[in-house]
Scaffold this active site. Structure first.
Site, PDB file in Angstrom:
ATOM      1  N   GLY A  20      -4.067 -17.908  -6.264  1.00 49.74           N
ATOM      2  CA  GLY A  20      -4.895 -16.727  -6.445  1.00 49.74           C
ATOM      3  C   GLY A  20      -5.719 -16.738  -7.705  1.00 49.74           C
ATOM      4  O   GLY A  20      -6.827 -17.259  -7.737  1.00 49.74           O
TER       5      GLY A  20
ATOM      6  N   CYS B 101       0.827  -1.209   0.000  1.00 45.78           N
ATOM      7  CA  CYS B 101       0.000   0.000   0.000  1.00 45.78           C
ATOM      8  C   CYS B 101       0.860   1.259   0.000  1.00 45.78           C
ATOM      9  O   CYS B 101       1.951   1.273   0.578  1.00 45.78           O
ATOM     10  CB  CYS B 101      -0.898   0.025   1.227  1.00 45.78           C
ATOM     11  SG  CYS B 101      -1.962  -1.413   1.370  1.00 45.78           S
TER      12      CYS B 101
ATOM     13  N   GLY C 103       1.937 -16.548  -6.430  1.00 47.88           N
ATOM     14  CA  GLY C 103       2.176 -15.883  -7.706  1.00 47.88           C
ATOM     15  C   GLY C 103       2.213 -16.844  -8.867  1.00 47.88           C
ATOM     16  O   GLY C 103       3.221 -17.522  -9.081  1.00 47.88           O
ATOM     17  N   GLY C 104       1.120 -16.949  -9.590  1.00 49.69           N
ATOM     18  CA  GLY C 104       1.091 -17.746 -10.810  1.00 49.69           C
ATOM     19  C   GLY C 104       0.840 -19.228 -10.637  1.00 49.69           C
ATOM     20  O   GLY C 104       0.846 -19.971 -11.621  1.00 49.69           O
TER      21      GLY C 104
END
Length: 301
Positions: free
Chosen positions: A264, A129, A242-243
Site C-alpha cells: 500500500g 466502515c 500492512g507496512g
C-alpha cells in the site's frame, strides 16, 4: 526455474504481489512507470454505493515511519466503477481484478457486491466502515456484525469473497473465525491502525478529522503478528497487508502464513515498489532454498 505463482481462493495469480486498495487507483496512474500486467492482481480503489468526495482537508499527515490518512473513501460510486472504471481497466490490464467494497449498512454491501460481481475475479469486503444502524461501531470490530456482512454478501456473489479486517480490536482471531464460519473464502489483514498527529505550534490535530488510519513500515510487525495468528487459526487463505515495502517484508508475510501480499503506502513513496519486488522474487526464493514460492507459505511454526 522457481515457481512464483499462487492460488488465491481458486484464482491463479502469476505472482503474489497485489497493490492495496486506495494506493493504485484504477490502474491508470502507474502505467507511466511499468506495465501493470506484471502484477499478480490489482485491488482497485475502495468503492461505495454513492459517490463520496471524502473528508475535509487536510487529510494526510506525515510520520517518521509511515503516514496517517483520513481520505474518507473518496470514490465515484459503484455505478461509475462498474460502467466506466473497470471496463477501462480491462482494456489494458489482463490479470485478475480485486474489487474493494465498503458500505455503511449490510444492504449497501450487498448492492455493491452484486453489481461488481460479473466484472471482477475476487471481491474484497472492507468491514472497517461504521455501521449506521448500530450506533456507528465498525462492522469489523464485532464478530456478529462481520459475520452478518459476510453471510449477506455470499448470497449475492459468485466470486470468492475476501473480508478485509481491521486491526483496531482486542481479538483478531475471533473475528476472523466468525467470517470463516459465515462463508468467507479468504481474509485480508490488516487495514490501517488508528493514529493521530498534533501540530505543536498550532496546538491542534494535523488532520481535520483529528484521527486517521496509520500505515507504512511501522505497522509491519503488527500485521505480521496478526497474519500469523489468523493463518494458524483459520483454514482459508490470508492476504497479508500492512507496512510491506521491501522484498523481504513480503516474504516475511508469506512465511507468517499469507498466500498473497498487498502493498500500500510504499506505492505512494516509490511507485516502482511492486515491480522491484516482483523482479527480485524468483532469485530471492531460490537463495532461501526453495523452488516453489508456495513452500514458504506458513513455514514458520
Amino acid at each position: 526455474m522457481v515457481n512464483v505463482s499462487v492460488d488465491l481462493c481458486g484464482v491463479k495469480l502469476q505472482n503474489p504481489i497485489i497493490p492495496a486498495s486506495g494506493t493504485y487507483g484504477f490502474g491508470n496512474e502507474f502505467r507511466d512507470f511499468y506495465d501493470p500486467n506484471i502484477l499478480g492482481a490489482i485491488s482497485i480503489k475502495g468503492t461505495t454505493k454513492e459517490p463520496r468526495y471524502g473528508n475535509p482537508q487536510p487529510r494526510i499527515a506525515d510520520c517518521s515511519a509511515g503516514m496517517i490518512n483520513s481520505v474518507g473513501l473518496q470514490n465515484p460510486g459503484v455505478d461509475v466503477v462498474v460502467n466506466e472504471e473497470i471496463p477501462h481497466l480491462r482494456t489494458f490490464y489482463h490479470q485478475p481484478i480485486v474489487a474493494n467494497i465498503s458500505g455503511f449498512s449490510v444492504d449497501e454491501y450487498v448492492e455493491c457486491c452484486s453489481k461488481v460481481d460479473p466484472l471482477v475475479d475476487i471481491i474484497e469486503v472492507n468491514v472497517s466502515c461504521p455501521n449506521v444502524h448500530n450506533g456507528g461501531m465498525s462492522f469489523g470490530t464485532d464478530p456478529k456484525s462481520a459475520a452478518a456482512v459476510t453471510e449477506a454478501v455470499k448470497k449475492v456473489t459468485t466470486k470468492p469473497v475476501v473480508i478485509k479486517l481491521t486491526p483496531n480490536v482486542t481479538d483478531i482471531v475471533s473475528i476472523a473465525k466468525a467470517c470463516e464460519d459465515a462463508g468467507a473464502d479468504g481474509l485480508t489483514l490488516i487495514n490501517t491502525v488508528l493514529g493521530m498527529r498534533i501540530d505543536v505550534k498550532r496546538r491542534r490535530p494535523v488532520i481535520a478529522n483529528k484521527m486517521g488510519g496509520f500505515s507504512g513500515p511501522a505497522i509491519l510487525p503488527i500485521a505480521v503478528r496478526m497474519v500469523y495468528q489468523v493463518a494458524k487459526a483459520c483454514s482459508i487463505p490470508v492476504i497479508g497487508c500492512g507496512g510491506v515495502s521491501t522484498l523481504d517484508d513480503a516474504i516475511e508475510m508469506m512465511m507468517a502464513g499469507a498466500t498473497a501480499v498487498e502493498i500500500g503506502t510504499a506505492n505512494l513513496v516509490e511507485p516502482m515498489t511492486c515491480k522491484y519486488i516482483i523482479d527480485q522474487l524468483p532469485e530471492r526464493i531460490s537463495e532461501l532454498g526453495f523452488n516453489d514460492i508456495n513452500e514458504i507459505i506458513g513455514v514458520v511454526e
